[in-house]
Write a protein that holds these residues in place. Structure first.
Motif, short mmCIF file in Angstrom:
data_model
loop_
_atom_site.label_atom_id
_atom_site.label_comp_id
_atom_site.label_asym_id
_atom_site.label_seq_id
_atom_site.Cartn_x
_atom_site.Cartn_y
_atom_site.Cartn_z
N GLY A 193 -5.98 2.32 -11.74
CA GLY A 193 -6.04 1.87 -10.28
C GLY A 193 -4.96 0.51 -10.13
N VAL A 194 -5.45 -0.41 -9.30
CA VAL A 194 -4.57 -1.53 -8.77
C VAL A 194 -5.47 -2.72 -9.67
CG1 VAL A 194 -4.02 -2.77 -7.01
CG2 VAL A 194 -3.64 -0.42 -6.99
N ILE B 232 -9.10 3.83 -4.68
CA ILE B 232 -8.41 3.20 -5.64
C ILE B 232 -9.23 2.16 -6.21
CG2 ILE B 232 -6.38 2.24 -6.37
CD1 ILE B 232 -4.87 3.54 -4.27
N ILE C 255 0.89 -1.30 0.04
CA ILE C 255 0.05 0.04 0.04
C ILE C 255 0.82 1.23 0.09
CG2 ILE C 255 -1.62 1.33 1.26
CD1 ILE C 255 -3.00 -0.96 -0.37
N THR D 35 -10.06 -1.09 -8.29
CA THR D 35 -9.24 -2.64 -7.97
C THR D 35 -9.76 -3.50 -9.03
OG1 THR D 35 -11.25 -3.17 -6.61
CG2 THR D 35 -9.05 -2.34 -5.55
N THR E 48 -0.56 7.15 -7.16
CA THR E 48 -1.96 7.52 -7.30
C THR E 48 -2.28 8.48 -8.18
OG1 THR E 48 -1.72 8.84 -5.17
CG2 THR E 48 -2.88 6.87 -4.82
N ILE F 45 1.98 1.83 -3.52
CA ILE F 45 0.95 2.04 -4.25
C ILE F 45 0.56 3.49 -4.41
CG2 ILE F 45 -1.70 1.68 -4.64
CD1 ILE F 45 -1.21 -1.14 -3.86
N GLN F 46 0.85 3.83 -2.98
CA GLN F 46 0.26 5.50 -2.84
C GLN F 46 1.17 6.35 -3.51
OE1 GLN F 46 -0.30 4.84 1.57
NE2 GLN F 46 -2.08 6.27 1.03
N ARG G 138 -7.86 -2.38 1.40
CA ARG G 138 -7.12 -1.05 1.60
C ARG G 138 -7.18 -0.21 0.42
NH1 ARG G 138 -2.77 -2.27 5.24
NH2 ARG G 138 -1.96 -0.20 5.03
N CYS G 139 -7.20 -0.61 -0.77
CA CYS G 139 -7.10 0.27 -1.99
C CYS G 139 -8.52 0.85 -1.92
CB CYS G 139 -6.92 -0.61 -3.29
SG CYS G 139 -5.21 -1.24 -3.40
N LYS G 140 -9.55 0.34 -1.58
CA LYS G 140 -10.93 0.93 -2.09
C LYS G 140 -10.91 2.15 -0.96
CE LYS G 140 -14.52 -1.88 -3.10
NZ LYS G 140 -14.70 -1.08 -4.51
#
Ligand code: SF4
Length: 254
Positions: free
Chosen positions: A84-85, A111, A68, A113, A75, A71-72, A105-107
């Motif tokens: 997105g992821v 983000i 995460i 998915t 963004t 990923i951030q 966690r993404c949602k």
């Protein structure tokens, strides 16, 4: 059919095994995507580009927290592009708790998915993962069960069960089909798939992916026998013929 999992879910710091990440992917879902390729796959697709993904223990252990954080950093690219992821593999449903937590966690961060899966998984195991996915990219590698078994070494039915479930819950879905001359291109096979997909109201499009040999060298490095040495990628005409079958059923083809 039972898909094993690496450990029981923990409320925090869930870990899993990944093969690699791609930070700016453009082919596994809409927009620019952070793509996580998980390790471990129960299928043995003859054309697999990532045979080094087969065994979970060959993957790199990583926590969801670490992913995460990574990923951030991306963004802004995702937001600007409608991306997105995506979690791909290997087979993401091999590690359902890990993937569910990544998506959850993404949602929470807003983000998008996407789950890229073969669908070879017990439906009850897959449901929590699917619930957290905004989009499912479902690979249906053949519709003829005998061809499917020849291509993958596993059975087709779990994938069809997941396809029907995705339809029942109205989950946005893209179907993916790899066109392999002499293997999956039989007209009855493509027509069967087209007829089946035409019954699914949740499918936004089907992607016909031409067979390629970009992963062949890995098979040699790993000491595996690559059975498609003599098989050539489909011609533009063969791809168009497949497209035409899907179009004839009113299916959007990419
Ligand atoms: S499902 Fe994907 S990763 Fe698994 S064997 Fe098939 S192509 Fe390879």
């Amino acid at each position: 059919m039972q898909v094993s999992t690496i450990h029981s879910p923990q409320p925090t710091d869930i870990q899993g095994y990944i093969h690699s990440i791609e930070t700016c992917g453009t082919v596994d879902g809409p927009g620019i995507r952070f793509v996580i390729f998980t390790a471990g796959c129960p299928l043995r697709c003859l054309y697999c580009s990532n045979p080094d993904c087969r065994y979970i223990e060959n993957g790199k252990k990583v926590s969801v927290d670490t992913l995460i954080q990574e990923i951030q950093k991306y963004t802004s690219y995702m937001n600007a592009s409608g991306g997105g992821v995506t979690v791909s593999g290997g087979e993401p449903l091999y590690q359902p708790h890990f993937v569910t937590e990544i998506f959850r966690r993404c949602k929470a961060l807003g983000i998008h998915t996407a789950l890229d899966t073969s669908g070879y998984c017990d439906l009850q195991v897959a449901k929590p993962v699917i619930e957290q996915a905004d989009l499912v990219l479902l690979d249906i590698k053949s519709y003829d069960p005998n061809i499917y078994a020849k291509v993958t070494s596993v059975s087709l039915e779990p994938t069809l069960a997941i396809a029907r479930y995705l339809n029942a819950i109205h989950k946005p879905t893209w179907i993916r089909f790899v066109l392999v001359p002499g293997l999956t291109d039989a007209p009855h096979n493509i027509e069967g798939l087209a007829d089946f997909v035409a019954t699914l109201k949740n499918v936004e499009k089907i992607e016909v992916l031409p067979f390629h040999k970009m992963g062949e060298y890995k098979w040699g490095q790993l000491g595996y026998e690559y059975q498609l040495k003599e098989t050539q990628p489909p011609t533009a005409e063969q791809v168009q013929a497949a497209h035409a079958i899907f179009h004839s059923r009113g299916i959007n083809v990419a």
